[in-house]
Design a protein around this motif. Structure first.
Motif, mmCIF file in Angstrom:
data_model
loop_
_atom_site.group_PDB
_atom_site.id
_atom_site.type_symbol
_atom_site.label_atom_id
_atom_site.label_comp_id
_atom_site.label_asym_id
_atom_site.label_seq_id
_atom_site.Cartn_x
_atom_site.Cartn_y
_atom_site.Cartn_z
ATOM 1 N N ALA A 341 -9.999 -0.493 -18.073
ATOM 2 C CA ALA A 341 -11.196 -0.580 -17.101
ATOM 3 C C ALA A 341 -10.771 -1.428 -16.010
ATOM 4 C CB ALA A 341 -12.576 -1.087 -17.781
ATOM 5 N N ASP A 342 -10.068 -2.565 -16.128
ATOM 6 C CA ASP A 342 -9.866 -3.392 -15.209
ATOM 7 C C ASP A 342 -8.762 -2.874 -14.205
ATOM 8 O OD1 ASP A 342 -9.648 -5.932 -13.649
ATOM 9 O OD2 ASP A 342 -8.335 -7.104 -14.923
ATOM 10 N N PRO A 343 -7.565 -2.270 -14.639
ATOM 11 C CA PRO A 343 -6.676 -1.556 -13.919
ATOM 12 C C PRO A 343 -7.355 -0.734 -12.922
ATOM 13 C CG PRO A 343 -5.634 -2.108 -15.773
ATOM 14 C CD PRO A 343 -7.032 -2.556 -15.938
ATOM 15 N N LEU A 344 -8.247 0.222 -13.705
ATOM 16 C CA LEU A 344 -8.903 1.503 -12.919
ATOM 17 C C LEU A 344 -9.738 0.857 -11.947
ATOM 18 C CD1 LEU A 344 -8.980 4.350 -13.167
ATOM 19 C CD2 LEU A 344 -11.005 4.016 -14.543
ATOM 20 N N VAL A 345 -10.696 -0.045 -12.126
ATOM 21 C CA VAL A 345 -11.178 -0.733 -10.913
ATOM 22 C C VAL A 345 -10.542 -1.118 -9.855
ATOM 23 C CG1 VAL A 345 -12.927 -2.580 -10.571
ATOM 24 C CG2 VAL A 345 -13.189 -1.190 -12.591
ATOM 25 N N ALA A 346 -9.679 -1.902 -10.151
ATOM 26 C CA ALA A 346 -8.393 -2.389 -9.225
ATOM 27 C C ALA A 346 -7.806 -1.396 -8.143
ATOM 28 C CB ALA A 346 -7.458 -2.922 -9.703
ATOM 29 N N MET A 347 -7.349 -0.164 -8.860
ATOM 30 C CA MET A 347 -6.760 0.772 -7.985
ATOM 31 C C MET A 347 -8.013 1.675 -7.522
ATOM 32 S SD MET A 347 -3.875 0.703 -8.770
ATOM 33 C CE MET A 347 -4.147 -1.012 -8.925
ATOM 34 N N ILE A 348 -9.263 1.969 -7.729
ATOM 35 C CA ILE A 348 -10.087 2.412 -7.035
ATOM 36 C C ILE A 348 -10.762 1.568 -5.853
ATOM 37 C CG2 ILE A 348 -12.750 3.194 -7.019
ATOM 38 C CD1 ILE A 348 -12.416 4.128 -10.081
ATOM 39 N N LYS A 349 -10.826 0.239 -6.103
ATOM 40 C CA LYS A 349 -10.974 -0.689 -4.889
ATOM 41 C C LYS A 349 -9.804 -0.577 -3.745
ATOM 42 C CE LYS A 349 -11.852 -5.559 -4.058
ATOM 43 N NZ LYS A 349 -10.693 -5.924 -3.273
ATOM 44 N N VAL A 350 -8.666 -0.559 -4.329
ATOM 45 C CA VAL A 350 -7.648 -0.429 -3.199
ATOM 46 C C VAL A 350 -7.672 0.896 -2.524
ATOM 47 C CG1 VAL A 350 -5.100 -0.165 -2.730
ATOM 48 C CG2 VAL A 350 -5.959 -2.039 -4.387
ATOM 49 N N MET A 351 -7.921 1.815 -3.192
ATOM 50 C CA MET A 351 -8.127 3.177 -2.412
ATOM 51 C C MET A 351 -9.100 3.157 -1.472
ATOM 52 S SD MET A 351 -8.664 6.972 -4.400
ATOM 53 C CE MET A 351 -10.529 6.414 -4.608
ATOM 54 N N LEU A 352 -10.270 2.885 -1.826
ATOM 55 C CA LEU A 352 -11.564 2.913 -0.929
ATOM 56 C C LEU A 352 -11.350 1.983 0.240
ATOM 57 C CD1 LEU A 352 -14.423 2.749 -3.333
ATOM 58 C CD2 LEU A 352 -13.596 4.642 -2.288
ATOM 59 N N GLU A 353 -10.672 0.597 -0.192
ATOM 60 C CA GLU A 353 -10.335 -0.111 1.166
ATOM 61 C C GLU A 353 -9.456 0.538 2.207
ATOM 62 O OE1 GLU A 353 -10.756 -4.403 -0.899
ATOM 63 O OE2 GLU A 353 -8.764 -3.627 -0.647
ATOM 64 N N HIS A 354 -8.403 0.848 1.706
ATOM 65 C CA HIS A 354 -7.770 1.960 2.755
ATOM 66 C C HIS A 354 -8.250 3.154 3.521
ATOM 67 C CE1 HIS A 354 -3.567 -0.045 2.089
ATOM 68 N NE2 HIS A 354 -4.153 -0.748 1.354
ATOM 69 N N ARG A 355 -9.232 3.799 2.744
ATOM 70 C CA ARG A 355 -9.824 4.908 3.302
ATOM 71 C C ARG A 355 -10.702 4.328 4.363
ATOM 72 N NH1 ARG A 355 -9.299 9.967 4.345
ATOM 73 N NH2 ARG A 355 -8.325 10.339 2.227
ATOM 74 N N SER A 356 -11.431 3.273 3.996
ATOM 75 C CA SER A 356 -12.316 2.752 5.075
ATOM 76 C C SER A 356 -11.661 2.089 6.349
ATOM 77 C CB SER A 356 -13.294 1.372 4.409
ATOM 78 O OG SER A 356 -13.934 0.787 5.367
ATOM 79 N N LYS A 357 -10.373 1.494 6.017
ATOM 80 C CA LYS A 357 -9.799 1.105 7.266
ATOM 81 C C LYS A 357 -9.111 2.345 8.059
ATOM 82 C CE LYS A 357 -7.918 -3.234 5.020
ATOM 83 N NZ LYS A 357 -6.607 -3.908 4.668
ATOM 84 N N ARG A 358 -8.745 3.410 7.387
ATOM 85 C CA ARG A 358 -8.298 4.441 7.808
ATOM 86 C C ARG A 358 -9.676 5.207 8.964
ATOM 87 N NH1 ARG A 358 -6.115 10.143 5.759
ATOM 88 N NH2 ARG A 358 -5.371 10.877 7.770
ATOM 89 N N ASN A 359 -10.791 5.032 8.397
ATOM 90 C CA ASN A 359 -11.828 5.727 9.206
ATOM 91 C C ASN A 359 -12.141 4.737 10.193
ATOM 92 O OD1 ASN A 359 -11.827 7.902 7.210
ATOM 93 N ND2 ASN A 359 -13.507 6.634 5.802
ATOM 94 N N GLU A 360 -12.029 3.513 10.146
ATOM 95 C CA GLU A 360 -12.471 2.641 11.303
ATOM 96 C C GLU A 360 -11.322 2.922 12.278
ATOM 97 O OE1 GLU A 360 -12.336 -1.421 9.457
ATOM 98 O OE2 GLU A 360 -14.380 -1.017 8.609
ATOM 99 N N ALA A 361 -10.069 2.984 11.759
ATOM 100 C CA ALA A 361 -9.007 3.196 13.138
ATOM 101 C C ALA A 361 -9.116 4.552 13.831
ATOM 102 C CB ALA A 361 -7.551 3.272 12.516
ATOM 103 N N SER A 362 -9.710 5.251 13.114
ATOM 104 C CA SER A 362 -9.808 6.665 13.639
ATOM 105 C C SER A 362 -11.050 6.836 14.557
ATOM 106 C CB SER A 362 -9.900 8.007 12.560
ATOM 107 O OG SER A 362 -11.135 7.547 11.826
ATOM 108 N N THR A 363 -12.005 5.915 14.529
ATOM 109 C CA THR A 363 -13.273 5.804 15.410
ATOM 110 C C THR A 363 -13.131 5.115 16.688
ATOM 111 O OG1 THR A 363 -14.040 4.173 14.160
ATOM 112 C CG2 THR A 363 -14.840 6.205 13.126
#
Length: 363
Positions: A341-363
């Motif tokens: 559970a702990d590694p899975l939550v960490a991977m999901i967190k990293v994925m969402l953070e990078h997706r959010s940064k990409r969306n902010e850069a594209s706007t």
């Protein structure tokens, strides 16, 4: 040939004979708007089918993720060896695997010779101590249904007995562990092969972003697991030594359980501490108090020194979020879901953070 009529040459008109008109299929949609909506509906239906398959095959997917976690451990060990041994990656991975096999063989031998005997005694000791605690509460006026609590304790001790007996034998969960080990070795030997293969399935515009995200996820996972392994080693060895110095029964078993349960943050430490204290009070009040002191000393060192030092370089996970994920994953998939559970939550967190940064850069 005699008697045969000369063949007439084909004219352009005959060669350009119009094809027969094709009739519309019943599946064709003439209206372009309706056709576009049908395509959207097909995409949503396909996504629903994929989600259903993922839920149906969740255990298999979890085993694959476990292989990725094991591969991250191997890769992290290989990278550490690379700082002191100027040899190829393949040789470093082989050394890490040999060391892991040697450690596992030592644990199995040690469990078979000493811990298996202690594991058979642990449930009975805990049950006696809980019975004494219930009797003390009842004697001091506490309204406790002793029979109900004892039946619950027996059920819990049954599961504890299964866990501790599995330490003395290697057949518990052997198939799952074997599959995770094999997948982890494959992933660790050629990680770029699988990363490129998965990226090839994505649209061309998403591949570079996936490669960068996958690199960061791997780095975060390696650091997270390195911190977990350091914490497991420190807690297990320190508990074993400190309990053994005072002569606490089953010190080796309690040390091993403390080290293994340290892989489960927020949940493992209270469980190992409760077992330690119950066994300690079986040898008297002084021994019980000493076990309480040992528990707090070990957890204080790990929580205030080791964990903060490593947490600065790993995923900053909220404790409540991790505990919630552990409860859900543990209820759905048992001990394997609880551990991953702990590694899975960490991977999901990293994925969402990078997706959010990409969306902010594209706007």
């Amino acid at each position: 040939m005699a008697g045969t009529a000369p063949r007439r040459p084909r004219t352009k008109a005959a060669a350009a004979k119009p094809a027969e008109p094709q009739t519309a299929s019943p599946a064709d949609i003439a209206d372009p708007v309706l056709r576009q909506e049908a395509k959207k509906a097909a995409v949503w239906i396909g996504m629903a089918v994929l989600v259903g398959l993922a839920i149906y095959q969740a255990e298999a997917l979890l085993v694959i993720f476990g292989g990725m976690v094991f591969a991250a451990m191997i890769d992290g060990g290989s990278r550490l060896l690379g700082r002191i041994l100027p040899i190829g990656r393949g040789f470093r991975v082989t050394i890490v695997l040999l060391l892991a096999v040697a450690f596992l063989a030592w644990v199995v031998y040690f469990a078979g010779s000493q811990i298996a005997v202690q594991a058979a005694q642990l449930p009975a000791v805990i049950q006696v101590q809980i019975g004494k605690a219930l009797a003390w509460l009842a004697a001091h006026g506490a309204a406790v249904d002793v029979q109900s609590v004892q039946s619950l304790v027996e059920k819990l001790l049954g599961s504890i007995g299964q866990v501790t007996s599995a330490l003395g034998g290697v057949l518990g969960g052997f198939t799952t562990a074997f599959l995770i080990g094999v997948l982890g070795i494959y992933f660790a030997v050629e990680p770029d092969l699988y990363r490129r293969g998965f990226a090839w399935l994505l649209p061309a515009g998403e591949r570079e972003h996936f490669q960068h995200t996958a690199t960061v996820m791997g780095k975060t996972l390696r650091r997270l697991l390195f911190g977990r392994l350091i914490g497991m080693g420190v807690e297990g060895v320190a508990t074993w030594i400190m309990l053994g110095i005072y002569g606490v029964p089953m010190a080796a078993l309690l040390g091993l359980l403390t080290g293994l349960l340290a892989f489960l943050p927020n949940i493992g430490a209270p469980i190992s501490g409760l077992l330690m204290v119950l066994v300690g009070f079986s040898g008297g009040t002084n021994m019980g108090i000493y076990c309480i002191v040992v528990y707090f000393v070990v957890q204080t060192v790990d929580g205030n020194i080791i964990v903060p030092m490593i947490a600065k370089k790993t995923a900053d996970l909220a404790p409540a979020l991790v505990m919630g994920a552990q409860l859900i994953m543990g209820a759905l998939f048992g001990i394997l879901g609880l551990a991953l559970a702990d590694p899975l939550v960490a991977m999901i967190k990293v994925m969402l953070e990078h997706r959010s940064k990409r969306n902010e850069a594209s706007t």
